[in-house]
Design an enzyme around this catalytic site. Structure first.
Site, PDB file in Angstrom:
ATOM      1  N   LYS A 166       0.550   3.409  -2.971  1.00  0.00           N
ATOM      2  CA  LYS A 166      -0.627   4.271  -3.149  1.00  0.00           C
ATOM      3  C   LYS A 166      -0.285   5.752  -3.015  1.00  0.00           C
ATOM      4  CE  LYS A 166      -3.505   0.459  -1.553  1.00  0.00           C
ATOM      5  NZ  LYS A 166      -4.287  -0.114  -0.441  1.00  0.00           N
TER       6      LYS A 166
ATOM      7  N   SER B  62       0.802  -1.236   0.000  1.00  0.00           N
ATOM      8  CA  SER B  62       0.000   0.000   0.000  1.00  0.00           C
ATOM      9  C   SER B  62       0.828   1.277   0.000  1.00  0.00           C
ATOM     10  CB  SER B  62      -0.954   0.011   1.184  1.00  0.00           C
ATOM     11  OG  SER B  62      -2.031  -0.842   0.907  1.00  0.00           O
TER      12      SER B  62
ATOM     13  N   VAL C 103       1.273  -3.766   3.725  1.00  0.00           N
ATOM     14  CA  VAL C 103       1.277  -5.076   4.381  1.00  0.00           C
ATOM     15  C   VAL C 103       2.557  -5.870   4.105  1.00  0.00           C
ATOM     16  CG1 VAL C 103      -1.237  -5.331   4.651  1.00  0.00           C
ATOM     17  CG2 VAL C 103      -0.127  -6.173   2.559  1.00  0.00           C
TER      18      VAL C 103
ATOM     19  N   TYR D 112      -4.826   3.452   7.959  1.00  0.00           N
ATOM     20  CA  TYR D 112      -6.188   2.897   8.049  1.00  0.00           C
ATOM     21  C   TYR D 112      -6.807   3.205   9.406  1.00  0.00           C
ATOM     22  CZ  TYR D 112      -3.653   0.625   4.414  1.00  0.00           C
ATOM     23  OH  TYR D 112      -2.845   0.408   3.347  1.00  0.00           O
TER      24      TYR D 112
ATOM     25  N   TYR E 106      -3.337  -2.537 -10.459  1.00  0.00           N
ATOM     26  CA  TYR E 106      -3.275  -2.369  -8.995  1.00  0.00           C
ATOM     27  C   TYR E 106      -2.398  -3.450  -8.342  1.00  0.00           C
ATOM     28  CZ  TYR E 106      -4.855  -2.475  -4.131  1.00  0.00           C
ATOM     29  OH  TYR E 106      -4.889  -2.504  -2.758  1.00  0.00           O
TER      30      TYR E 106
HETATM   31  N1  GLN Z   1      -2.063  -5.210  -2.115  1.00  0.00           N
HETATM   32  C1  GLN Z   1      -2.658  -5.164  -0.799  1.00  0.00           C
HETATM   33  C2  GLN Z   1      -4.143  -5.409  -0.899  1.00  0.00           C
HETATM   34  O1  GLN Z   1      -4.746  -4.942  -1.799  1.00  0.00           O
HETATM   35  C3  GLN Z   1      -2.361  -3.854  -0.170  1.00  0.00           C
HETATM   36  C4  GLN Z   1      -2.911  -3.739   1.226  1.00  0.00           C
HETATM   37  C5  GLN Z   1      -2.012  -3.019   2.163  1.00  0.00           C
HETATM   38  O2  GLN Z   1      -0.800  -2.931   1.983  1.00  0.00           O
HETATM   39  N2  GLN Z   1      -2.586  -2.552   3.244  1.00  0.00           N
HETATM   40  O3  GLN Z   1      -4.743  -6.052  -0.073  1.00  0.00           O
END
Ligand code: GLN
Length: 319
Positions: free
Chosen positions: A77, A74, A271, A253, A201
């Protein structure tokens, strides 16, 4: 250790602090849990920890496994948001909000209440909508190429690549993201075919970087939109400031409040166990440790940032 173009140099304070943090983290037995919903990430070695700090005077101070690559997940992003704002400007906010979600990163419930418009660009639904904006008018391969080029540009490193095994692993198990994307498409929030959007993505989440590269990549957010203080412009100062604001309020989050409380810096987690944290005007920090807390944020990465922010008095909320 500190590397500068001139060779080795020492600034006792930051070097000593990084050394101390690296030692203390190595001794911790509480290490969190890897992201097991992406099988390729579940195999991570929990003993790993790396840190890199890119400072305003152009140095890179590092510790631990700073050269070991990890999955950006993430954290990507932040870069896709920057790219999408560059392409479509404020029109992006018509399809994604700017408020903390207070829900897990892959939650679907809020989408139903809010007519398919994701709360912010950092939860999965929001990031998928941002990816859709980048994809519009392009082939998936071109969109992915643009994302990778941008990340290589801001980190000043052409060696950054995508880990295809991680992308495949996530695609094969991406049922929740597939549901989120289809749901948004039904509300007209996505313009492109769902499998194209998710293909891009999953691949940008699977970009692999090490702490050194990530700290370098975050510099434009730390230095008012410029590569280095006074250096080439990447985005306007206003845009950098606003992305930092979103990182502070939404970057972790439903753990964003707690991260602000303990660390006090704009930060974006992934993650894969990485966190990019920004000290406006002073530094761009990358930490990595693959064990996560219950919210999917790096457990020891956040602990290291808390110590660093405290010892350097870097919290944006004051000394
Ligand atoms: N690629 C992961 C997902 O879509 C990214 C989630 C994350 O890093 N929080 O679940």
């Amino acid at each position: 250790m500190t590397l500068t173009p001139e060779g080795l140099e020492h600034t006792p304070t930051l070097d000593t602090i990084i050394e101390g943090i690296t030692c203390r983290i190595a001794e911790r037995s509480d290490r969190g849990r890897p992201a097991d919903y992406i099988p390729e990430l579940a195999r991570a070695d929990l003993s790993r920890f790396g840190i890199a700090v890119a400072t305003a005077d152009g140095r890179l101070v590092t510790g631990g496994d700073r050269d070991m690559g990890f999955s950006l997940q993430s954290i990507s992003k932040v870069f896709t948001l920057t790219l999408a704002l560059g392409q479509v400007g404020d029109a992006l906010w018509r399809r994604v909000g700017r408020e903390p979600s207070g829900n897990p990163f892959n939650s679907i419930v809020q989408l139903e209440y809010e007519q398919g418009r994701p709360r912010n660009p950092f939860i999965n639904a929001g990031a998928i909508a941002v990816t859709d904006a980048i994809l519009s008018g392009h082939q998936p391969r071109e969109a992915l190429g643009a994302i990778l080029r941008f990340i290589r540009f801001v980190s000043d490193d052409d060696g950054i690549t995508i880990n295809e095994d991680v992308a495949r692993s996530e695609k094969e198990n991406g049922f929740r993201n597939i549901a989120l994307a289809n749901y948004m498409r039904s509300f007209g929030i996505l313009e492109n075919p769902v499998d194209y959007v998710l293909g891009v993505y999953f691949h940008h989440c699977a970009i692999e970087m090490n702490c050194r590269q990530l700290a370098m990549a975050g510099r434009y957010l730390a230095f008012g939109g410029r590569h280095t203080p006074g250096g080439a412009r990447v985005v306007s100062a206003e845009r950098a400031r606003r992305i930092n604001a979103l990182m502070l309020t939404c970057g972790h989050y439903d753990g964003s409040g707690d991260f602000a409380f303990h660390v006090g810096l704009p930060g974006k987690s992934g993650v894969g166990g990485g966190i990019l944290a920004i000290v406006p005007g002073k530094a761009s920090i990358a930490v990595w440790s693959p064990g996560l807390d219950a919210n999917g944020n790096s457990w020891l990465g956040a602990a290291a940032l808390e110590q660093l922010a405290k010892e350097m008095r870097w919290s944006v909320f004051g000394d």
